[in-house]
Enzyme design. Structure first.
Site, PDB file in Angstrom:
ATOM      1  N   PHE A 150       0.837  -1.197   0.000  1.00 31.73           N
ATOM      2  CA  PHE A 150       0.000   0.000   0.000  1.00 31.73           C
ATOM      3  C   PHE A 150       0.876   1.253   0.000  1.00 31.73           C
ATOM      4  O   PHE A 150       1.720   1.398  -0.878  1.00 31.73           O
ATOM      5  CB  PHE A 150      -1.026  -0.063   1.122  1.00 31.73           C
ATOM      6  CG  PHE A 150      -2.062  -1.144   0.899  1.00 31.73           C
ATOM      7  CD1 PHE A 150      -3.035  -0.993  -0.083  1.00 31.73           C
ATOM      8  CD2 PHE A 150      -2.037  -2.331   1.631  1.00 31.73           C
ATOM      9  CE1 PHE A 150      -3.970  -1.993  -0.329  1.00 31.73           C
ATOM     10  CE2 PHE A 150      -2.972  -3.334   1.395  1.00 31.73           C
ATOM     11  CZ  PHE A 150      -3.937  -3.156   0.413  1.00 31.73           C
ATOM     12  N   SER A 151       0.719   2.156   0.958  1.00 30.69           N
ATOM     13  CA  SER A 151       1.373   3.462   0.840  1.00 30.69           C
ATOM     14  C   SER A 151       2.874   3.453   1.081  1.00 30.69           C
ATOM     15  O   SER A 151       3.523   4.491   0.898  1.00 30.69           O
ATOM     16  CB  SER A 151       0.695   4.469   1.767  1.00 30.69           C
ATOM     17  OG  SER A 151      -0.581   4.812   1.257  1.00 30.69           O
ATOM     18  N   ILE A 152       3.447   2.337   1.470  1.00 37.61           N
ATOM     19  CA  ILE A 152       4.907   2.246   1.414  1.00 37.61           C
ATOM     20  C   ILE A 152       5.364   2.414  -0.033  1.00 37.61           C
ATOM     21  O   ILE A 152       6.493   2.836  -0.299  1.00 37.61           O
ATOM     22  CB  ILE A 152       5.394   0.919   2.023  1.00 37.61           C
ATOM     23  CG1 ILE A 152       5.110   0.891   3.534  1.00 37.61           C
ATOM     24  CG2 ILE A 152       6.883   0.703   1.783  1.00 37.61           C
ATOM     25  CD1 ILE A 152       5.481  -0.415   4.224  1.00 37.61           C
TER      26      ILE A 152
END
Length: 403
Positions: A122-124
């Site tokens: 995801f937002s990594i």
């Protein structure tokens, strides 16, 4: 040739025994919800069209490191869990890697996960994308102080028409947008459909990711103000990478990050109908390869003595975030924190910094204790602020542990 009924039943039963449901039950409509996420988060390429981020020749990681740390007791009151292993189960952990001074000292994989299995982060993904931009900046291919329109002239008239790439990198774009992960009928739902993360809506026109981004409007205040977290900004960064290089974002991530890193497994990134990368949240990697990213940064941007990330970029990322912008953004996390170039700074004396994704994805680095931690999860609630604070306390406890 059709399988005999008995054999077909056996095959489907094996999957159901592993996951608690059948593979056919996982759909584009439910893949980010429990219990289906236990499978789909480790197999996002089966659900959403994806592009490979090549590591070159893949190499198996072998067997996980077995450690007594799983039975290490935790500080009293930490989520009511007696030891590390119990905490990992409590926090819906699929894969966990703990490194001390460059050495893996503990690992854990859920029964449905594995050491060579990719997991969506995801937002990594935002933080990984920014590392590719760092390499391009060093080569003079991208200038953070340049306007977005210098690479994407069609952004004129949208929210991005008068902001800089730096505004985008630091989440300080004035944007009339609500990051509402569970929205089903507004702008966020359109966004999900444009990325092919949600089923098409027959009553609505199809949109590509870029077409959606160009419909976004500026909010009432100027750019460069309070921190305002919005994933479309990071998807725009992937498009800017492609405009700056003339290459696909996945290929840039491969040549500028994944191969030089020495990654052992290919990564992947989900793409829209035009092949545009979901740079904000669609990258899948193995836990060990993600730990290599953290170790590279902990070692000053170098891998085996070879520089991968410019020293000046890394110093800027670690120190130049605007704390007041963070405070003004009214975050309920990291009270001393900062945000710079798609990375979080804890603001604590230990200098810990991290990349975070919804559903419990973490890359946590504490330079003061030479600790790198990866935790990949299928946490049912995409945000779960209480568990987020528990995870931070858990990582700090592990950082203090002496291997």
């Amino acid at each position: 040739m059709a399988l005999p009924q008995e054999e077909h039943t056996l095959m489907t039963t094996q999957f159901a025994e592993a996951y608690g449901f059948e593979r056919r039950d996982v759909t584009l409509a439910n893949w980010r919800t429990a219990p289906f996420s236990r499978f789909s988060f480790g197999h996002a390429e089966e659900v959403v069209p994806s592009a490979r981020i090549s590591a070159g020749a893949e190499e198996s990681e072998g067997s996980p490191v077995v450690s007594d740390l799983m039975r290490q007791s935790l500080p009293e009151g930490l989520a009511g869990q007696p030891d590390v292993g119990a905490y990992l189960d409590y926090a819906h952990t699929d894969a966990f890697v703990l490194m001390k001074s460059g050495r893996i000292v503990a690992e854990h994989y859920a029964p449905h996960a594995g050491i060579d299995q990719r997991h969506i982060v995801f937002s990594i993904s935002k933080s990984l994308t920014a590392l590719a931009i760092a390499a391009l900046e060093a080569d003079g291919r991208m200038d953070p102080d340049a306007p977005v329109t210098s690479l994407l002239p069609e952004a004129a008239g949208s929210a991005y028409g008068d902001c800089t790439i730096r505004d985008v990198l630091d989440m300080r774009v004035s944007l009339a947008f609500d990051e509402a992960y569970l929205n089903t009928d507004g702008a966020y739902a359109r966004y999900r459909r444009a990325t092919l993360w949600n089923p098409a809506d027959p009553s609505q026109p199809d949109e590509t990711l870029l077409a959606f981004l160009l419909t976004l409007k500026k909010d009432a205040h100027p750019h460069g103000g309070a921190h305002f977290y919005a994933s479309p900004n990071s998807d725009l960064l992937g498009i800017l990478i492609e405009r700056a290089t003339g290459e696909r974002c996945a290929d840039v991530l491969s040549t500028r990050l994944w191969k030089p890193l020495g990654a052992k497994n290919h990564a992947s990134v989900t793409v829209d109908a035009e092949g545009t990368a979901r740079a904000a949240g669609g990258i899948s990697v193995t836990a060990r390869d993600l730990a290599r990213v953290g170790e590279m940064l902990r070692n000053g941007g170098k891998v085996d003595g070879k520089r991968l990330i410019p020293e000046t970029w890394l110093a800027d990322m670690l120190t130049a975030g605007d704390h007041q912008a963070w405070v003004d953004g009214k975050s309920n996390f990291f009270p001393k924190g900062r945000y710079r170039s798609q990375w979080y700074q804890s603001g604590e004396q230990d200098g810990a910094f991290c990349a975070i994704g919804i559903h419990g994805q973490w890359l946590y680095v504490d330079p003061s204790t030479e600790t790198t931690i990866v935790k990949l999860s299928s946490q049912p609630n995409p945000l779960d602020d209480e568990l987020k604070h528990d995870n931070f306390a858990f990582f700090r406890a592990l950082s203090a542990w002496t291997a």
